[in-house]
Design a protein around this motif. Structure first.
Motif, PDB file in Angstrom:
ATOM      1  N   ALA A 214       0.834  -1.201   0.000  1.00 13.24           N
ATOM      2  CA  ALA A 214       0.000   0.000   0.000  1.00 13.24           C
ATOM      3  C   ALA A 214       0.870   1.252   0.000  1.00 13.24           C
ATOM      4  O   ALA A 214       0.499   2.257  -0.575  1.00 13.24           O
ATOM      5  CB  ALA A 214      -0.916   0.001   1.218  1.00 13.24           C
ATOM      6  N   HIS A 215       2.026   1.173   0.626  1.00 11.57           N
ATOM      7  CA  HIS A 215       2.910   2.330   0.710  1.00 11.57           C
ATOM      8  C   HIS A 215       4.233   2.089  -0.014  1.00 11.57           C
ATOM      9  O   HIS A 215       5.137   2.880   0.104  1.00 11.57           O
ATOM     10  CB  HIS A 215       3.204   2.671   2.170  1.00 11.57           C
ATOM     11  CG  HIS A 215       1.966   2.882   2.964  1.00 11.57           C
ATOM     12  ND1 HIS A 215       1.121   3.929   2.748  1.00 11.57           N
ATOM     13  CD2 HIS A 215       1.414   2.158   3.955  1.00 11.57           C
ATOM     14  CE1 HIS A 215       0.097   3.859   3.593  1.00 11.57           C
ATOM     15  NE2 HIS A 215       0.264   2.788   4.328  1.00 11.57           N
ATOM     16  N   ARG A 216       4.354   1.001  -0.742  1.00  8.87           N
ATOM     17  CA  ARG A 216       5.617   0.648  -1.369  1.00  8.87           C
ATOM     18  C   ARG A 216       5.381   0.118  -2.774  1.00  8.87           C
ATOM     19  O   ARG A 216       4.271  -0.150  -3.167  1.00  8.87           O
ATOM     20  CB  ARG A 216       6.319  -0.431  -0.533  1.00  8.87           C
ATOM     21  CG  ARG A 216       6.732   0.102   0.810  1.00  8.87           C
ATOM     22  CD  ARG A 216       7.046  -1.044   1.754  1.00  8.87           C
ATOM     23  NE  ARG A 216       7.463  -0.551   3.023  1.00  8.87           N
ATOM     24  CZ  ARG A 216       6.641  -0.081   3.943  1.00  8.87           C
ATOM     25  NH1 ARG A 216       5.365  -0.004   3.712  1.00  8.87           N
ATOM     26  NH2 ARG A 216       7.092   0.346   5.090  1.00  8.87           N
ATOM     27  N   GLY A 217       6.472  -0.072  -3.500  1.00  2.00           N
ATOM     28  CA  GLY A 217       6.366  -0.642  -4.830  1.00  2.00           C
ATOM     29  C   GLY A 217       6.130  -2.135  -4.763  1.00  2.00           C
ATOM     30  O   GLY A 217       6.223  -2.760  -3.718  1.00  2.00           O
ATOM     31  N   THR A 218       5.819  -2.719  -5.891  1.00  4.59           N
ATOM     32  CA  THR A 218       5.579  -4.153  -5.981  1.00  4.59           C
ATOM     33  C   THR A 218       6.883  -4.907  -5.739  1.00  4.59           C
ATOM     34  O   THR A 218       7.883  -4.633  -6.387  1.00  4.59           O
ATOM     35  CB  THR A 218       5.032  -4.508  -7.373  1.00  4.59           C
ATOM     36  OG1 THR A 218       3.860  -3.743  -7.602  1.00  4.59           O
ATOM     37  CG2 THR A 218       4.717  -5.981  -7.488  1.00  4.59           C
ATOM     38  N   PRO A 219       6.891  -5.865  -4.812  1.00 10.71           N
ATOM     39  CA  PRO A 219       8.133  -6.594  -4.531  1.00 10.71           C
ATOM     40  C   PRO A 219       8.558  -7.475  -5.703  1.00 10.71           C
ATOM     41  O   PRO A 219       7.733  -8.025  -6.417  1.00 10.71           O
ATOM     42  CB  PRO A 219       7.804  -7.430  -3.297  1.00 10.71           C
ATOM     43  CG  PRO A 219       6.340  -7.419  -3.163  1.00 10.71           C
ATOM     44  CD  PRO A 219       5.803  -6.284  -3.952  1.00 10.71           C
ATOM     45  N   ILE A 220       9.851  -7.585  -5.850  1.00 12.54           N
ATOM     46  CA  ILE A 220      10.464  -8.393  -6.908  1.00 12.54           C
ATOM     47  C   ILE A 220      11.225  -9.515  -6.211  1.00 12.54           C
ATOM     48  O   ILE A 220      11.817  -9.308  -5.154  1.00 12.54           O
ATOM     49  CB  ILE A 220      11.450  -7.539  -7.724  1.00 12.54           C
ATOM     50  CG1 ILE A 220      10.716  -6.386  -8.413  1.00 12.54           C
ATOM     51  CG2 ILE A 220      12.212  -8.387  -8.729  1.00 12.54           C
ATOM     52  CD1 ILE A 220      11.648  -5.336  -8.999  1.00 12.54           C
ATOM     53  N   VAL A 221      11.216 -10.705  -6.784  1.00 11.04           N
ATOM     54  CA  VAL A 221      12.040 -11.794  -6.274  1.00 11.04           C
ATOM     55  C   VAL A 221      12.991 -12.213  -7.385  1.00 11.04           C
ATOM     56  O   VAL A 221      12.602 -12.281  -8.554  1.00 11.04           O
ATOM     57  CB  VAL A 221      11.191 -12.979  -5.738  1.00 11.04           C
ATOM     58  CG1 VAL A 221      10.443 -13.677  -6.838  1.00 11.04           C
ATOM     59  CG2 VAL A 221      12.029 -13.973  -4.980  1.00 11.04           C
TER      60      VAL A 221
END
Length: 199
Positions: free
Chosen positions: A77-84
């Protein structure tokens, strides 16, 4: 009203900084280009890195990689989409991440020179992802060795990017990834066993 400059700090200019972020007065004073860096004015993009170059249990590495990604995903909600990533492949969608962690294997070369070169190449690929994410990236390295070849290569390639290491042999640190960076840490839940059973 608080402006962006009220919450900014000045740092040395880095190639790729936008022209509007240059601090002209400070640049004149220091005799070199300086840039404004605002404090958390943009989304922080978490990048979960699975260290497949350090010897570890592949199942524990897969479970912790997925758990970290899932924990960070809940905070979008407060951050970018996580990448793995492992420095070779990068994924963001649930299905792709599940396939990726199900196929994780330790793939370290036996030759120390080749291991170092592989770590540097993967760190460079992760550096490219961080540059795409902007200055708000957060690296979470899942590794049994916080001083291993990939950890050293990442610290050398990305000295200003926050790096959190999590050992895949225990869950210390998985729940506290965000608390090191802000007060809004999401709750962590264990990864669903049906996704992480390896065949």
């Amino acid at each position: 009203v608080e402006t962006l400059l009220d919450t900014a700090q000045v740092r040395p200019y880095e190639p790729g900084d936008p022209l509007r972020s240059i601090a002209w007065r400070q640049s004149a004073h220091h005799g070199t280009f300086m840039s404004f860096e605002t404090r958390q004015q943009h989304a922080q993009t978490p990048i979960v890195v699975a260290d497949t170059l350090s010897p570890t249990d592949a199942d524990a590495l897969a479970a912790h990689t997925y758990t970290c990604w899932l924990t960070l995903r809940r905070g979008v909600a407060h951050r970018g989409t996580p990448i793995v990533t492992d420095g070779v492949q990068c994924h963001t969608t649930t299905d792709d991440v599940i396939r990726f962690v199900a196929a994780l294997e330790v793939d370290a070369p036996n030759d120390p020179a080749a291991l170092s070169q592989t770590a540097e190449a993967r760190a460079h690929e992760i550096w490219r992802r961080v540059r795409q994410a902007g200055s708000g990236a957060l690296l979470v390295l899942i590794t049994p060795d916080a001083t291993g070849p990939l950890a050293r290569a990442l610290r050398a390639a990305l000295p200003r990017t926050p790096l959190v290491t999590v050992a895949p042999n225990g869950d210390a640190g998985v729940r506290d990834i965000w608390t090191a960076h802000d007060d809004g840490a999401p709750r962590s839940e264990e990864a669903p066993n049906r996704y992480l059973q390896r065949r």
